[in-house]
Write an enzyme that holds these catalytic residues in place. Structure first.
Site, PDB file in Angstrom:
ATOM      1  N   LYS A  51       0.865  -1.186   0.000  1.00 10.84           N
ATOM      2  CA  LYS A  51       0.000   0.000   0.000  1.00 10.84           C
ATOM      3  C   LYS A  51       0.892   1.223   0.000  1.00 10.84           C
ATOM      4  O   LYS A  51       2.047   1.155   0.407  1.00 10.84           O
ATOM      5  CB  LYS A  51      -0.875  -0.010   1.255  1.00 10.84           C
ATOM      6  CG  LYS A  51      -2.091   0.868   1.167  1.00 10.84           C
ATOM      7  CD  LYS A  51      -3.264   0.208   0.480  1.00 10.84           C
ATOM      8  CE  LYS A  51      -4.390   1.178   0.244  1.00 10.84           C
ATOM      9  NZ  LYS A  51      -5.607   0.524  -0.265  1.00 10.84           N
ATOM     10  N   ASP A  66      -7.046   4.513  -4.395  1.00 11.00           N
ATOM     11  CA  ASP A  66      -7.683   4.411  -3.076  1.00 11.00           C
ATOM     12  C   ASP A  66      -8.269   5.803  -2.829  1.00 11.00           C
ATOM     13  O   ASP A  66      -8.515   6.546  -3.803  1.00 11.00           O
ATOM     14  CB  ASP A  66      -6.644   4.008  -2.003  1.00 11.00           C
ATOM     15  CG  ASP A  66      -7.276   3.637  -0.665  1.00 11.00           C
ATOM     16  OD1 ASP A  66      -7.767   2.514  -0.529  1.00 11.00           O
ATOM     17  OD2 ASP A  66      -7.325   4.488   0.254  1.00 11.00           O
TER      18      ASP A  66
HETATM   19  P1  NAP Z   1     -12.784   8.106  -2.587  1.00 11.36           P
HETATM   20  O1  NAP Z   1     -13.378   7.881  -3.925  1.00 11.36           O
HETATM   21  O2  NAP Z   1     -11.708   9.095  -2.423  1.00 11.36           O
HETATM   22  O3  NAP Z   1     -13.991   8.462  -1.597  1.00 11.36           O
HETATM   23  C1  NAP Z   1     -13.792   8.553  -0.228  1.00 11.36           C
HETATM   24  C2  NAP Z   1     -15.099   8.974   0.420  1.00 11.36           C
HETATM   25  O4  NAP Z   1     -14.969   8.858   1.816  1.00 11.36           O
HETATM   26  C3  NAP Z   1     -15.450  10.428   0.145  1.00 11.36           C
HETATM   27  O5  NAP Z   1     -16.843  10.579   0.138  1.00 11.36           O
HETATM   28  C4  NAP Z   1     -14.829  11.135   1.336  1.00 11.36           C
HETATM   29  O6  NAP Z   1     -15.435  12.377   1.677  1.00 11.36           O
HETATM   30  C5  NAP Z   1     -15.112  10.136   2.436  1.00 11.36           C
HETATM   31  N1  NAP Z   1     -14.113  10.295   3.489  1.00 11.36           N
HETATM   32  C6  NAP Z   1     -12.765  10.163   3.375  1.00 11.36           C
HETATM   33  N2  NAP Z   1     -12.179  10.443   4.537  1.00 11.36           N
HETATM   34  C7  NAP Z   1     -13.185  10.756   5.382  1.00 11.36           C
HETATM   35  C8  NAP Z   1     -13.231  11.127   6.734  1.00 11.36           C
HETATM   36  N3  NAP Z   1     -12.083  11.252   7.442  1.00 11.36           N
HETATM   37  N4  NAP Z   1     -14.440  11.332   7.300  1.00 11.36           N
HETATM   38  C9  NAP Z   1     -15.587  11.202   6.582  1.00 11.36           C
HETATM   39  N5  NAP Z   1     -15.611  10.886   5.281  1.00 11.36           N
HETATM   40  C10 NAP Z   1     -14.420  10.650   4.699  1.00 11.36           C
HETATM   41  O7  NAP Z   1     -12.216   6.730  -1.977  1.00 11.36           O
HETATM   42  P2  NAP Z   1     -12.717   5.240  -2.228  1.00 11.36           P
HETATM   43  O8  NAP Z   1     -11.852   4.648  -3.248  1.00 11.36           O
HETATM   44  O9  NAP Z   1     -14.205   5.232  -2.392  1.00 11.36           O
HETATM   45  O10 NAP Z   1     -12.327   4.567  -0.840  1.00 11.36           O
HETATM   46  C11 NAP Z   1     -13.217   4.498   0.265  1.00 11.36           C
HETATM   47  C12 NAP Z   1     -12.779   3.414   1.224  1.00 11.36           C
HETATM   48  O11 NAP Z   1     -12.770   2.139   0.542  1.00 11.36           O
HETATM   49  C13 NAP Z   1     -11.365   3.547   1.801  1.00 11.36           C
HETATM   50  O12 NAP Z   1     -11.344   3.011   3.105  1.00 11.36           O
HETATM   51  C14 NAP Z   1     -10.527   2.667   0.891  1.00 11.36           C
HETATM   52  O13 NAP Z   1      -9.337   2.235   1.516  1.00 11.36           O
HETATM   53  C15 NAP Z   1     -11.494   1.526   0.664  1.00 11.36           C
HETATM   54  N6  NAP Z   1     -11.235   0.701  -0.517  1.00 11.36           N
HETATM   55  C16 NAP Z   1     -11.208   1.242  -1.761  1.00 11.36           C
HETATM   56  C17 NAP Z   1     -11.003   0.437  -2.859  1.00 11.36           C
HETATM   57  C18 NAP Z   1     -11.028   0.961  -4.264  1.00 11.36           C
HETATM   58  O14 NAP Z   1     -10.972   0.149  -5.197  1.00 11.36           O
HETATM   59  N7  NAP Z   1     -11.148   2.251  -4.486  1.00 11.36           N
HETATM   60  C19 NAP Z   1     -10.779  -0.939  -2.677  1.00 11.36           C
HETATM   61  C20 NAP Z   1     -10.839  -1.482  -1.397  1.00 11.36           C
HETATM   62  C21 NAP Z   1     -11.084  -0.646  -0.335  1.00 11.36           C
HETATM   63  P3  NAP Z   1     -14.596  13.752   1.476  1.00 11.36           P
HETATM   64  O15 NAP Z   1     -14.658  13.999   0.004  1.00 11.36           O
HETATM   65  O16 NAP Z   1     -15.315  14.755   2.293  1.00 11.36           O
HETATM   66  O17 NAP Z   1     -13.201  13.503   1.972  1.00 11.36           O
END
Ligand code: NAP
Length: 450
Positions: free
Chosen positions: A130, A170
């Site tokens: 990561k 991510d």
């Molecule tokens: P993303 O597209 O950047 O979206 C993140 C979302 O979470 C946004 O709505 C953001 O709101 C919110 N967020 C982030 N930090 C926050 C906080 N401290 N408090 C409240 N809301 C918060 O990211 P993503 O890819 O969807 O990832 C979301 C989660 O899934 C993460 O835990 C990531 O590790 C996990 N994940 C992602 C993938 C993937 O393929 N993308 C795979 C496995 C797991 P703001 O815009 O206000 O920050």
């Protein structure tokens, strides 16, 4: 001795706390795995003898580097970049890059550690890693994002390769950032090495369903978990947190399976939309305009309400899908969900539920899917992207989605059966940790002391 830890494992955990001071999220992720491994070390003493746990808790390599870049006004900024290459036992290091101001070594290590077991559960040939940066992309122009990505890759490229280390997205890293990172990698190396990054655009080496895969996979896992209890998503009321990649495609799949998704959120608050989230409007605001969920509520009119600075988990629902970030669902949030009759919870995000929250769900008998299992669809589809890149092929959406559904069923059944085999029926946390650990431990043993 630490409570809930087997007597053989407890001293190992104490040593990890001492060696990695201040890395609280890493401690939390390690502890959650170690708490479930007691029956494994009892049954398989060879893993204790080979010091598999000690080796797995120490990354193979940790990289920290300077990322200087210039903003649109000419001011220079200096950020910190990370890549933690945790385990190459099952394949090249594989795991996303996170750009968020909260990123530090402890967070990257927690994510990398979880990634080892998650990737093992997919049954595909990928190791765990990561990375990311404390860079905050919010409010930055496209040109600033590009300059940052180019500077980040100018250091990282020397550690990557399709057989070495293959990052993806991510939080804060989506298709746009992967494009800039890939462009810079290609420019520096003079190689069109498609398999070095996943999450690429569809017309330059990307895979169908990769964008949708984490959210789709987490809902497919939820459907399997409900099916094992004679239940389904049809007609169920679902609460989703977040409004990024995972949240949007969780909402899409849940709606396709007949659920009514009534919430989404971001770091400023949540929206409750009783008639069901209008996904086209949400995608327009989040994916095209890069706006906020408060904009969604304004444009949706009086069907939707924006509640600032509050927890989305106060909204009654049958199924909760935390899909934003770590530790966003606390013990008191879990208690509220249980009071309101929640039946199933699946972690679309990584470690979104605090240890206290997990305990509340377990005691209430709620079906609970840990992120390692529930959100593995993203990395699994990344491995399918690597497979297509290696064979210079590209599959249809329908074929890829069918593969994803098969993988999620396989992960579900593996966790379910492993939990039964170790006397913890219905405990998907134990099932996921033990099955992932056994797969990696057996391969490490076969590969000798490395
Ligand atoms: P993303 O597209 O950047 O979206 C993140 C979302 O979470 C946004 O709505 C953001 O709101 C919110 N967020 C982030 N930090 C926050 C906080 N401290 N408090 C409240 N809301 C918060 O990211 P993503 O890819 O969807 O990832 C979301 C989660 O899934 C993460 O835990 C990531 O590790 C996990 N994940 C992602 C993938 C993937 O393929 N993308 C795979 C496995 C797991 P703001 O815009 O206000 O920050």
């Amino acid at each position: 001795m630490s409570a809930n830890l087997d007597e053989k494992i407890s001293p190992l955990y104490d040593a990890i706390l001492r060696r990695n001071p201040g890395e609280i999220e890493f401690h939390q992720a390690v502890r959650e795995v170690l708490e479930t491994l007691g029956p494994v070390v009892a049954k398989r003493p060879e893993f204790v003898h080979a010091k598999i746990i000690e080796r797995l808790c120490e990354p193979e390599r940790q990289l920290i580097f300077r990322v200087p870049w210039t903003d649109d006004s000419g001011e220079i900024h200096v950020n910190r970049g990370f890549r933690v290459e945790f385990s190459s036992t099952l394949g090249p290091y594989k795991g996303g890059l996170r750009f968020h101001p909260s990123v530090n070594l402890g967070i990257v290590k927690f994510l990398g550690f979880e990634q080892i077991f998650k990737n093992a559960l997919t049954g595909l040939p990928i190791g765990g890693g990561k990375g990311g940066s404390d860079f905050d992309p919010k409010g930055r122009s496209d040109a600033e994002i590009m300059r940052f990505c180019q500077s980040f890759m100018t250091e990282l490229y020397r550690h990557l390769g399709e057989y070495t280390d293959v990052p993806a997205g991510d939080i804060g890293v989506g298709g746009r950032e992967i494009g800039y990172l890939f462009g810079q990698y290609k420019r520096i190396t003079n190689r069109y090495e498609s398999g070095v990054l996943t999450g690429k655009g569809l017309n330059w080496g990307g895979a169908q369903v990769r964008k949708e895969a984490t959210g789709y996979g987490s809902v497919l896992f939820t459907a399997e978990m409900l099916r094992a209890r004679g239940d389904s998503l049809e007609g169920r009321r679902v609460a989703v947190s977040g409004s990024g990649n995972v949240a949007i495609y969780s909402i899409e799949k849940a709606q396709q399976l007949g659920a009514n998704v009534v919430t989404c959120s971001d770091s400023s608050g949540y929206v409750v939309d009783e008639k069901g989230v209008d996904l086209e409007l949400l995608k327009q605001i989040k994916e095209v305009e890069r706006g906020r969920v408060s904009d969604y509520a304004l444009r949706r009119g009086h069907d939707a309400r924006f509640i600032p600075d509050s927890s989305v988990w106060e909204v009654p629902c049958d199924v909760a899908l935390p899909s934003a970030t770590q530790n966003e669902l606390t013990g008191s949030d879990a208690a509220a969900l249980v009071r309101n009759g929640v039946r199933a919870v699946a972690e679309g995000a990584n470690m979104p539920t605090t240890p206290e929250g997990v305990r509340v769900f377990a005691e209430a008998g709620v079906a609970f899917a840990p992120g390692k299992a529930a959100n593995a669809g993203g990395v699994a589809t990344s491995a399918l992207e690597m497979q297509q890149n290696a064979s210079r092929d590209s599959w249809t959406f329908a074929h890829t989605e069918e593969r994803l559904a098969g993988i999620m069923r396989h992960i579900h059944d593996t966790c379910y059966e492993t939990a039964e085999r170790y006397g913890r029926p219905g405990d998907y946390v134990a099932g996921a940790n033990i099955a992932g650990f056994e797969a990696v431990a057996e391969a490490m043993t076969a590969q000798g002391l490395i």
